[in-house]
Enzyme design. Structure first.
Site, PDB file in Angstrom:
ATOM      1  N   ASP A  72      -0.206 -14.322  -4.549  1.00  0.00           N
ATOM      2  CA  ASP A  72       0.175 -12.981  -5.130  1.00  0.00           C
ATOM      3  C   ASP A  72       0.878 -12.951  -6.449  1.00  0.00           C
ATOM      4  O   ASP A  72       2.097 -13.555  -6.269  1.00  0.00           O
ATOM      5  CB  ASP A  72       1.015 -12.143  -4.138  1.00  0.00           C
ATOM      6  N   GLU A 128      -4.412 -12.086  -6.051  1.00  0.00           N
ATOM      7  CA  GLU A 128      -3.871 -10.862  -5.758  1.00  0.00           C
ATOM      8  C   GLU A 128      -2.771 -10.365  -6.753  1.00  0.00           C
ATOM      9  O   GLU A 128      -2.068 -10.965  -7.232  1.00  0.00           O
ATOM     10  CB  GLU A 128      -2.861 -10.824  -4.277  1.00  0.00           C
ATOM     11  N   HIS A 167      -1.772  -3.575   2.380  1.00  0.00           N
ATOM     12  CA  HIS A 167      -0.457  -3.939   2.093  1.00  0.00           C
ATOM     13  C   HIS A 167       0.360  -3.263   3.027  1.00  0.00           C
ATOM     14  O   HIS A 167       0.365  -2.429   3.480  1.00  0.00           O
ATOM     15  CB  HIS A 167      -0.330  -3.223   0.451  1.00  0.00           C
ATOM     16  N   GLU A 173      -2.423  -2.168  -4.037  1.00  0.00           N
ATOM     17  CA  GLU A 173      -1.206  -1.834  -3.305  1.00  0.00           C
ATOM     18  C   GLU A 173      -0.628  -0.689  -3.958  1.00  0.00           C
ATOM     19  O   GLU A 173       0.153   0.023  -3.207  1.00  0.00           O
ATOM     20  CB  GLU A 173      -0.516  -2.847  -3.081  1.00  0.00           C
ATOM     21  N   HIS A 205       1.561 -10.510  -8.419  1.00  0.00           N
ATOM     22  CA  HIS A 205       2.701  -9.606  -8.675  1.00  0.00           C
ATOM     23  C   HIS A 205       2.537  -8.811  -9.926  1.00  0.00           C
ATOM     24  O   HIS A 205       3.605  -8.344 -10.490  1.00  0.00           O
ATOM     25  CB  HIS A 205       4.113  -9.864  -8.209  1.00  0.00           C
TER      26      HIS A 205
END
Length: 383
Positions: A189, A215, A291, A241, A191
């Site tokens: 991830d 991700e 998520h 998400e 982010h």
């Protein structure tokens, strides 16, 4: 049940649980049946409270069994429809209404979604955002030994509270992942901290077949940017998400940009909207990978979604990050519990989660702000 239920109260509870606030919502009825929901807009709970208070004014007295109609009314009864704050409020109310209806009918919430398609919900576990390099690799090995078949890493520098330099992160992170490759599903991830060029450079530094999913490498506002990145790598993308409606998912699903939907039932519009996204995704061979970053109410609602859809991959779980305390049993005496790497699908009515309302009332909201990250030149970058 012969009498028609009426909503008598909608109570927002922004409450500190563990190391973060959870935005809980209780919907009460005149028959004594009540339901719990949760909003996923972490860090902006006060804004969600305001939206819920607006909706409460016209929802009192309505029939909570008419979940679809209520969803349409709260979405369409305002000129400025949608948006993450309003959808987070709608999500919490919608989840609570499913809890009420399941309890009123004496059935689990998944029965309201078409019935159960699986008995256990597989999860993916993360190495933790404080673990880097060899420590993260060792933690991944521990998770593998505990039975997890899908493991997510975080990038080098993820835990910084001040400085994050993307170009410094991608080389070190790629080296870590190349070293970590194992016979499990491996993901990371990012982010949304990278640009398209940085994300492409990161992917090029990886050995072929190292990653099974990437991700949120970049921000989601511009689908065309993701579409451009899609042409530069064949690594499957896990996105969504932050999406607050089926319409935000539209270009990603229709254009074949991503392979896993990181749908959040507490952001997208509740179970009502989540089921629509799931069906649309099924038609395009996109699997759900929800998520699930905060509390047991969200976990319970997502388990029911996962049980009821055919196109499901893994549910996010907080193992081994138990120190975060988001599932504190003092607040949630009855909640989903992992059995190895899976959540068993239980047959309790409604969501199957109980909230200690007195404990919630006794714990106050605390302002929490995510780190405001900068680059070394002083400019602002994404958290």
């Amino acid at each position: 049940m012969t009498t028609k239920l009426k909503i008598t109260a909608i109570k927002p509870y922004p409450v500190w649980v563990g190391t973060r606030n959870q935005m809980l919502v209780k919907v009460e009825t005149d028959d004594g049946i009540f339901g719990w929901g949760e909003s996923g807009l972490s860090g902006r709970e006060k804004a969600v409270v305001g939206a819920i208070e607006h909706y409460r004014e016209f929802l009192i007295g309505r029939d909570p069994m008419q979940i679809g109609r209520i969803w349409q009314e709260v979405y369409r009864s305002q000129y400025f429809e949608g948006g993450r704050v309003l959808q987070a409020a709608i999500s919490a109310i919608d989840i609570a209404l499913h809890d009420i209806k399941g309890k009123a009918l004496g059935v689990p919430a998944y029965e309201l979604l078409g019935g159960k398609q699986r008995d256990r919900i597989p999860t993916f576990a993360s190495t933790g955002d404080e673990a880097e390099g060899d420590v993260a690799i060792e933690r991944a090995r521990e998770l593998r030994a505990q039975g997890w078949q899908a493991i997510r890493f975080f990038p080098i520098g993820q835990n910084s509270k001040d400085i994050f330099e993307p170009r410094e992160s991608i080389g070190a992170t790629a080296s870590m992942l190349n070293k970590a490759r194992d016979d499990v599903v491996l993901g990371i991830d990012y982010h949304h901290r990278l640009s398209v060029a940085q994300a492409a450079s990161f992917c090029n530094k990886l050995g072929r077949g190292v990653l099974d999913f990437l991700e949120e490498p970049i921000r989601d506002e511009t689908p065309e940017a993701y579409e451009s990145l899609r042409t530069m790598t064949d690594i499957p993308f896990a996105i969504g998400e932050e999406f607050a409606s089926k319409w935000q998912f539209l270009p990603y699903i229709e254009r074949g940009i991503h392979q896993f939907n990181r749908l959040d039932v507490c952001n997208v519009g509740g179970l009502t909207e989540a089921m629509k996204v799931a069906g649309w995704s099924e038609a395009h061979y996109v699997d759900l990978m929800p998520h699930n970053p905060l509390g047991p109410v969200c976990t319970a609602a997502t388990i029911h979604l996962a049980a009821a859809v055919p196109n499901f991959a893994w549910l996010e779980t907080r193992v081994p990050e138990t120190k975060l305390g988001f599932d504190n049993s003092d607040f949630f005496p009855v909640q989903p519990r992992l059995d190895g790497p899976d959540y068993p699908v239980r047959d309790l009515p409604g969501l199957g989660v109980e909230v200690n309302e007195e404990a919630v009332k006794a714990e106050s909201f605390r302002f929490w702000e995510a780190p405001h990250l900068k680059r070394r030149d002083g400019s602002v970058t994404n958290w």
